[in-house]
Structure formats: C-alpha cells, structure tokens
Write a protein that holds these residues in place. Structure first.
Motif, PDB file in Angstrom:
ATOM      1  N   VAL A  34       0.838  -1.204   0.000  1.00 40.04           N
ATOM      2  CA  VAL A  34       0.000   0.000   0.000  1.00 40.04           C
ATOM      3  C   VAL A  34       0.867   1.246   0.000  1.00 40.04           C
ATOM      4  O   VAL A  34       1.884   1.312   0.705  1.00 40.04           O
ATOM      5  CB  VAL A  34      -0.905   0.051   1.256  1.00 40.04           C
ATOM      6  CG1 VAL A  34      -1.860   1.249   1.177  1.00 40.04           C
ATOM      7  CG2 VAL A  34      -1.688  -1.236   1.428  1.00 40.04           C
ATOM      8  N   VAL A  35       0.446   2.257  -0.766  1.00 42.22           N
ATOM      9  CA  VAL A  35       1.029   3.583  -0.647  1.00 42.22           C
ATOM     10  C   VAL A  35      -0.114   4.559  -0.388  1.00 42.22           C
ATOM     11  O   VAL A  35      -1.146   4.512  -1.063  1.00 42.22           O
ATOM     12  CB  VAL A  35       1.839   3.990  -1.898  1.00 42.22           C
ATOM     13  CG1 VAL A  35       0.992   3.959  -3.162  1.00 42.22           C
ATOM     14  CG2 VAL A  35       2.461   5.366  -1.701  1.00 42.22           C
ATOM     15  N   VAL A  36       0.053   5.395   0.631  1.00 39.51           N
ATOM     16  CA  VAL A  36      -0.950   6.391   0.996  1.00 39.51           C
ATOM     17  C   VAL A  36      -0.437   7.770   0.611  1.00 39.51           C
ATOM     18  O   VAL A  36       0.674   8.157   0.999  1.00 39.51           O
ATOM     19  CB  VAL A  36      -1.243   6.357   2.511  1.00 39.51           C
ATOM     20  CG1 VAL A  36      -2.297   7.410   2.868  1.00 39.51           C
ATOM     21  CG2 VAL A  36      -1.711   4.976   2.940  1.00 39.51           C
ATOM     22  N   LEU A  37      -1.241   8.507  -0.137  1.00 40.53           N
ATOM     23  CA  LEU A  37      -0.861   9.836  -0.615  1.00 40.53           C
ATOM     24  C   LEU A  37      -1.687  10.884   0.123  1.00 40.53           C
ATOM     25  O   LEU A  37      -2.917  10.889   0.038  1.00 40.53           O
ATOM     26  CB  LEU A  37      -1.097   9.938  -2.122  1.00 40.53           C
ATOM     27  CG  LEU A  37      -0.505   8.791  -2.961  1.00 40.53           C
ATOM     28  CD1 LEU A  37      -0.890   8.951  -4.425  1.00 40.53           C
ATOM     29  CD2 LEU A  37       1.009   8.740  -2.799  1.00 40.53           C
ATOM     30  N   GLU A  38      -1.013  11.761   0.839  1.00 40.97           N
ATOM     31  CA  GLU A  38      -1.691  12.779   1.646  1.00 40.97           C
ATOM     32  C   GLU A  38      -1.095  14.139   1.345  1.00 40.97           C
ATOM     33  O   GLU A  38       0.115  14.338   1.423  1.00 40.97           O
ATOM     34  CB  GLU A  38      -1.564  12.446   3.127  1.00 40.97           C
ATOM     35  CG  GLU A  38      -1.922  13.571   4.087  1.00 40.97           C
ATOM     36  CD  GLU A  38      -3.317  14.145   3.854  1.00 40.97           C
ATOM     37  OE1 GLU A  38      -3.460  15.386   3.903  1.00 40.97           O
ATOM     38  OE2 GLU A  38      -4.259  13.347   3.626  1.00 40.97           O
ATOM     39  N   ARG A  39      -1.963  15.099   1.006  1.00 40.71           N
ATOM     40  CA  ARG A  39      -1.514  16.443   0.648  1.00 40.71           C
ATOM     41  C   ARG A  39      -0.835  17.157   1.812  1.00 40.71           C
ATOM     42  O   ARG A  39       0.106  17.916   1.623  1.00 40.71           O
ATOM     43  CB  ARG A  39      -2.702  17.255   0.145  1.00 40.71           C
ATOM     44  CG  ARG A  39      -2.348  18.695  -0.202  1.00 40.71           C
ATOM     45  CD  ARG A  39      -3.436  19.366  -0.992  1.00 40.71           C
ATOM     46  NE  ARG A  39      -4.738  19.280  -0.351  1.00 40.71           N
ATOM     47  CZ  ARG A  39      -5.846  19.785  -0.889  1.00 40.71           C
ATOM     48  NH1 ARG A  39      -5.805  20.360  -2.075  1.00 40.71           N
ATOM     49  NH2 ARG A  39      -6.990  19.675  -0.252  1.00 40.71           N
ATOM     50  N   GLY A  40      -1.316  16.924   3.019  1.00 42.07           N
ATOM     51  CA  GLY A  40      -0.709  17.530   4.205  1.00 42.07           C
ATOM     52  C   GLY A  40      -0.080  16.471   5.078  1.00 42.07           C
ATOM     53  O   GLY A  40       0.824  15.757   4.662  1.00 42.07           O
ATOM     54  N   LEU A  41      -0.606  16.374   6.318  1.00 40.74           N
ATOM     55  CA  LEU A  41      -0.136  15.372   7.253  1.00 40.74           C
ATOM     56  C   LEU A  41      -1.262  14.394   7.568  1.00 40.74           C
ATOM     57  O   LEU A  41      -2.447  14.732   7.450  1.00 40.74           O
ATOM     58  CB  LEU A  41       0.341  16.037   8.552  1.00 40.74           C
ATOM     59  CG  LEU A  41       1.473  17.055   8.404  1.00 40.74           C
ATOM     60  CD1 LEU A  41       1.773  17.707   9.756  1.00 40.74           C
ATOM     61  CD2 LEU A  41       2.728  16.416   7.821  1.00 40.74           C
ATOM     62  N   ILE A  42      -0.917  13.188   7.957  1.00 46.59           N
ATOM     63  CA  ILE A  42      -1.911  12.169   8.261  1.00 46.59           C
ATOM     64  C   ILE A  42      -2.871  12.668   9.336  1.00 46.59           C
ATOM     65  O   ILE A  42      -2.450  13.121  10.412  1.00 46.59           O
ATOM     66  CB  ILE A  42      -1.229  10.858   8.731  1.00 46.59           C
ATOM     67  CG1 ILE A  42      -0.340  10.279   7.623  1.00 46.59           C
ATOM     68  CG2 ILE A  42      -2.269   9.841   9.192  1.00 46.59           C
ATOM     69  CD1 ILE A  42      -1.063   9.878   6.371  1.00 46.59           C
ATOM     70  N   GLY A  43      -4.170  12.598   9.047  1.00 44.41           N
ATOM     71  CA  GLY A  43      -5.189  12.991  10.015  1.00 44.41           C
ATOM     72  C   GLY A  43      -5.290  14.472  10.273  1.00 44.41           C
ATOM     73  O   GLY A  43      -5.875  14.891  11.277  1.00 44.41           O
ATOM     74  N   GLN A  44      -4.769  15.297   9.368  1.00 40.21           N
ATOM     75  CA  GLN A  44      -4.710  16.737   9.615  1.00 40.21           C
ATOM     76  C   GLN A  44      -6.040  17.449   9.386  1.00 40.21           C
ATOM     77  O   GLN A  44      -6.334  18.448  10.044  1.00 40.21           O
ATOM     78  CB  GLN A  44      -3.640  17.364   8.717  1.00 40.21           C
ATOM     79  CG  GLN A  44      -3.381  18.838   8.978  1.00 40.21           C
ATOM     80  CD  GLN A  44      -2.276  19.396   8.098  1.00 40.21           C
ATOM     81  OE1 GLN A  44      -2.026  18.909   7.003  1.00 40.21           O
ATOM     82  NE2 GLN A  44      -1.582  20.399   8.595  1.00 40.21           N
TER      83      GLN A  44
END
Length: 387
Positions: A34-44
């Motif tokens: 799995v790769v997770v792509l997040e524009r900011g920070l996880i859970g932000q």
C-alpha cells in the motif's frame, strides 16, 4: 513508464485521513502492499479536528452493522495499533425536549435492538436522578453504555504509525494533480511529477473526494462546510457520558463531552463556510454564543466555564446524510470512502477494515450497499457547495 519517480503497489490510497490510513493498516494485515498519498499530514483535516464521538446510537439503522464492527475495533486499539487514542467507554446519552422526540427515541431503541444495540430509556425524575447535571427542560434520554469518545488528534496518526510499522508507505505533503486508469493500472500523479501506480485505487479524500471521483466520470453533489467546535477550561471530572441533543432544529442540536483532564469539548448548533482551496473553515462568533445559549438548557452548570479555544474543519456532506463507500459504478478496481457527513469518526476503524476486506476479496461481510456512489449517477449538478 519507469524510473525513480514511479512507485508501484497493490493499492494506491489517495487521502490520508482516518478512513484512508485505517484502510492502509488493514490492507497490510492482509499482505497487500500500500502507498498512501496525503496532501498535508496524516489525520490533519476533518479526521483530526472533529468532536471525537465514538457513538452508535442515533445512526441510520442500516449503518449499525458497520458501526458495530468499528466499535469492536475501538475496544482493541492498544493491542492492535499500540495506542488507545484516549478511547473511553464513557457511555453516550441522547436527550430531547419534546414528546415527539421522546416517541422517536423509543421507536429507535426498539429497532436498534435488532442490530445488537441495547439502549436504556430514562424519563422525568429517573433521568434527572441518574444524570443530575441535565437541565430541567430535558424530557427524556436514551443511554448507550458501550459508546464513548476518543481524541481525534491522536487516532488517525496512531493508525498511521501502525500502518508504517506494518510496511505501508506513507507519502505526506504530496499533492495529487491527476488520477486516471491506464490499461490495468491506476496512476496518481503528484504536482511535483512523482507517479504512483497500482491495479487498485481507493479514494478517501474527504470533502475533496468529488474532485477525484469526477476525473473518473462519477461526480457527486457534495456540500462542504465547517462544524463549530469549542473547548472550556479544565474543571474536576464529573460528567461521564457524552451528551447529545436530538431535535429537528439544527440550532438545538448541541453535544458535549468532558475529557479525563477536565476540559469540556462542545460542538453543534450551527455550521459555517468552508473553503476547499484554502483547506480552512471558520468559527463564527455567533455560533459559540448560540452554543452557550443551548448549553444553558441542557446542562446549565457548563455555562459558568470559560471557553479557551474554538476551531473548525472542512467536512463533506451528502444530500441524504449518508457517505459514499464501496466500489466505483464505472471503473473496475476503483473504490471510494468519503463524504461521511460529520459523523465518520466512530466509523473510521470499521471503514478501514471493510474496505480492506472488499479490495482484498471482492466482497465484504458487512452490508454497505446503501452507501454506493451509483445512487448519485443521475445527479445533474455535482459541484461542491459551501454552506
């Protein structure tokens, strides 16, 4: 396409909120890369700034199997991810002011019992003896002893750390410009030119989900706005259950909880504008004043306290108040879990478990058909709306 700017996995997840990161964790439990792509920070975003309610009662009845599955996971967090996210089984009481809401609470309790949710109803003197902090205007209440609350600032990051330890690749500060399917592979391209490819894609981008689903021809009429939140100064811990008012009028729907260190977290009564481009939502002063007015009705003593902070977040709301969750109606290998309408926090672990099961096996033991994106297939106007 090959090169150092390309990353391949079994599943690309776009959106690192609670739904996305929990899905990544459970996919790793199933052996999927799995790769997770997040524009900011996880859970932000919304996952980290919500009220923190871990409640099942009051939900759309067909959503209770998902909520029940999630509640089981909440109870196992320390051994599962190595962190409890401050989950406290404090109980949850849903109260009302009018006879018609009292009648509705009784009907709901009877029907919820078929889904394994046991609720106790209290009225009049019995209610006020059990919950003496409630105002005299409160007519009745429905008590769920297995519900509770947790810290939203901790939950998604804790799942993120656990997912990373299990081998998931987390790409924070990674803004995605385009998503597409090319042959058998999905491709997500970041604004800095990196490419992430996989035979499966899961979109868990919250209020921004429509911006991605539209690129696959599945626009939805999502509405964006900001819940209004506040927290008081700390006082000795005395209010155990989470309290929520049920009413047909938004301005009466207030909820609050006291955390172990004494602060009382408050939400409800209003919503405010939210802005996708700025990734911001505002707290309106009149919202906080309205919350104090409603607190005086449901729990008068709380209004003696000082507010020390207010905040909001960008939430996505669907017209029918139900999320989008499940496979795409048009593209094989594409899945969605977004638009949880301000009540997704409790569902987060369950959504992750269900989506991992669905992607891994092609089916899920928990029914999610009411949340299919196809219900908006004929919607003419699917432009996100700020309300």
């Amino acid at each position: 396409m090959s090169g150092t700017n390309r990353t391949d996995a079994d599943v690309v997840i776009v959106g690192g909120g609670f739904m996305g990161i929990a899905s990544a964790f459970f996919l790793r439990q199933r052996g999927r890369s799995v790769v997770v792509l997040e524009r900011g920070l996880i859970g932000q975003q919304a996952s980290g700034v919500n009220f923190g309610n871990v409640r099942r009662q009051g939900r759309y009845l067909p959503q209770l199997p998902l909520a029940n599955r999630s509640r089981e996971i909440w109870g196992k967090l320390p051994e599962l991810i190595g962190h409890d996210a401050e989950f406290l089984m404090s109980g949850h009481i849903r109260v009302c002011y009018r006879q018609e809401q009292d009648d509705a609470l009784e009907v709901y309790a009877r029907e919820a019992a078929h889904y394994g949710l046991k609720l106790a109803l209290y009225r009049g003197a019995e209610l006020h003896a059990k919950f003496p902090f409630l105002g005299r205007e409160v007519l009745s209440g429905s008590h769920s002893i297995m519900d509770g609350h947790a810290n939203p600032r901790l939950a998604a990051p804790a799942f993120g750390r656990a997912a990373a330890r299990a081998g998931a690749r987390l790409e924070e500060n990674t803004e995605i410009a385009t998503v597409e399917k090319d042959g058998d592979l999905f491709r997500a391209t970041s604004t800095d030119g990196r490419v992430f490819c996989a035979p499966n894609m899961l979109i868990t981008a919250g209020a921004w989900g429509n911006q991605l689903s539209t690129q696959f021809g599945e626009a939805v009429p999502i509405m964006v706005n900001g819940p209004q939140m506040a927290v008081t100064e700390p006082v000795p811990y005395s209010i155990q259950p989470v309290v929520g008012v049920t009413s047909p009028m938004l301005e009466e729907i207030i909820y609050f909880r006291q955390v172990a260190r004494g602060n009382i977290v408050i939400g409800g009564c209003a919503r405010a504008p939210a802005f996708l481009d700025q990734r911001r939502a505002k707290v309106l002063p009149e919202s906080t004043l309205l919350q104090f007015k409603q607190l005086a009705r449901v729990a008068p003593a709380v209004t003696r306290l000082n507010i020390i902070r207010v905040w909001s977040g960008v939430e996505g709301y669907m017209p029918d108040d139900h999320p989008i969750m499940g496979p795409s109606g048009k593209v094989d290998g594409l899945y969605y879990a977004f638009g949880f309408c301000g009540h997704g926090f409790q569902l987060g672990p369950g959504v992750g478990d269900v989506m991992a099961e669905l992607i891994d096996t092609g089916a899920t033991s928990t029914p999610i058909e009411p949340f299919a994106i196809q219900r908006f297939a004929t919607t003419a106007n699917a432009t996100p709306i700020a309300a």
